[in-house]
Design a protein around this motif. Structure first.
Motif, PDB file in Angstrom:
ATOM      1  N   GLN A 156      -7.155  47.985  11.579  1.00 31.74           N
ATOM      2  CA  GLN A 156      -6.738  46.473  11.600  1.00 31.74           C
ATOM      3  C   GLN A 156      -8.033  45.728  11.969  1.00 31.74           C
ATOM      4  OE1 GLN A 156      -3.775  45.203  11.171  1.00 31.74           O
ATOM      5  NE2 GLN A 156      -2.802  47.210  10.883  1.00 31.74           N
ATOM      6  N   GLU A 157      -8.760  46.128  12.658  1.00 34.72           N
ATOM      7  CA  GLU A 157     -10.227  45.296  12.997  1.00 34.72           C
ATOM      8  C   GLU A 157     -11.031  45.131  11.658  1.00 34.72           C
ATOM      9  OE1 GLU A 157     -13.226  43.269  14.464  1.00 34.72           O
ATOM     10  OE2 GLU A 157     -11.181  43.489  15.189  1.00 34.72           O
ATOM     11  N   LEU A 158     -11.108  46.155  11.000  1.00 34.09           N
ATOM     12  CA  LEU A 158     -11.786  46.285   9.522  1.00 34.09           C
ATOM     13  C   LEU A 158     -11.263  45.182   8.942  1.00 34.09           C
ATOM     14  CD1 LEU A 158     -13.729  47.530   7.623  1.00 34.09           C
ATOM     15  CD2 LEU A 158     -12.152  49.037   6.972  1.00 34.09           C
ATOM     16  N   ALA A 159      -9.938  45.292   8.625  1.00 30.16           N
ATOM     17  CA  ALA A 159      -9.329  44.191   7.620  1.00 30.16           C
ATOM     18  C   ALA A 159      -9.659  42.742   8.287  1.00 30.16           C
ATOM     19  CB  ALA A 159      -7.857  44.502   7.951  1.00 30.16           C
ATOM     20  N   ALA A 160      -9.553  42.523   9.580  1.00 33.35           N
ATOM     21  CA  ALA A 160      -9.734  41.429  10.155  1.00 33.35           C
ATOM     22  C   ALA A 160     -11.122  40.879   9.786  1.00 33.35           C
ATOM     23  CB  ALA A 160      -9.356  41.332  11.662  1.00 33.35           C
ATOM     24  N   PHE A 161     -11.975  41.765   9.926  1.00 28.77           N
ATOM     25  CA  PHE A 161     -13.676  41.398  10.008  1.00 28.77           C
ATOM     26  C   PHE A 161     -13.877  40.919   8.548  1.00 28.77           C
ATOM     27  CE2 PHE A 161     -17.798  43.134   9.623  1.00 28.77           C
ATOM     28  CZ  PHE A 161     -18.590  42.007  10.538  1.00 28.77           C
TER      29      PHE A 161
END
Length: 277
Positions: free
Chosen positions: A10-15
């Protein structure tokens, strides 16, 4: 208050979304589109074009659909999104990939670190890379060990000196332990830098030239030694015991700063005598 567990996907997507939306398409020289932009930053198709990957792949990454991009794809995304060095390292960390260039060792001292080494006098200090190549030193370290400036550049390697240089071989009271710790460090460095051919050649040379090194290498001990104690038998100042600390700079993670301090009053007096000389 609602809390959410941290999730790398999820963090990869948001980043990726945040960095895409922060870019100015005009600053990147992208052509104008007929339709006005309803969202800030680049469109997904523009990121895909810049990175040389499919739009569908970018969409699936930004939707956290369980992809694990390769190192080449991560590098392409970092380049397309114009990521700063820290952001690039963060992206590689999120994708559990090794960044390109991770195996390129430092061969010269970063100027701020070289200045720090000099400023640390009267404490002996030396700057090395992961191979134990000596990149910078101060006068106090040269007095404690030897004049590194007089050595050919290839011999300015702490492990080479400990194994082969006749004066340094006799310097350490507990040479066997020093060699063992050095071998364990080199094995860890070799695994972390598999593409460093110079390091592999250096290890091959040590195995061929030194029986102790060859025996210890075969034991496969792996250890980083960032803090410890050494006792030296100095030809001019007598026995000197030192505590050492090894620090890794955030901006230059392949460079290691080793600082030595006298371990007792007698060693402090001996180091004062060396400085007076």
């Amino acid at each position: 208050m609602t809390t959410h567990a941290l999730d790398a996907t999820q963090e990869l997507a948001a980043f990726l979304r945040s960095r895409r939306e922060s870019l100015d398409p005009h600053a990147l020289g992208l052509p104008s589109r007929r339709h006005s932009r309803r969202t800030p930053g680049l469109r997904r198709e523009e990121v895909a074009e810049l990175a040389g990957i499919s739009v569908d792949y970018v969409v699936r990454l930004e939707q956290a659909r369980g992809l694990r991009p390769s190192a080449d794809v991560v590098e392409a995304l970092a380049r397309a999104l114009r990521l700063a060095p820290d952001e690039r390292a963060y992206l590689f960390g999120l994708t559990r990939q090794r960044p390109r260039g991770a195996d390129k060792p430092s061969t010269t001292a970063a100027p701020p670190l070289a200045g720090l080494v000099a400023d640390l006098s009267p404490l002996p200090a030396v700057l090395m890379n992961h191979r134990y190549d000596i990149l910078a030193w101060n006068d106090a370290m040269a007095r404690l060990l030897l004049d590194f400036e007089a050595l050919p550049p290839r011999q300015r390697n702490a492990m080479w000196l400990c194994l082969i240089h006749p004066e340094i071989r006799q310097l350490y009271v507990d040479r066997a332990r020093v060699v063992r710790e050095g071998v364990a460090h080199l094995r860890a460095a070799w695994a972390a830098h598999p593409e460093d051919r110079t390091l592999s050649e250096l290890i091959t040379e040590f195995i061929a030239r030194d029986e102790d090194f060859a025996r210890l290498w075969a034991e496969r001990d792996v250890r980083g030694n960032g803090r410890g104690h050494k006792v030296l038998r100095h030809p001019d100042a007598g026995v000197i015991a030192v505590h050492f600390e090894v620090l890794t700079p955030l901006q230059d993670p392949d460079q290691r700063l080793m600082i030595c301090r006298p371990a007792d009053d007698g060693s402090r007096a001996a180091m004062d005598r060396l400085r007076a000389r």
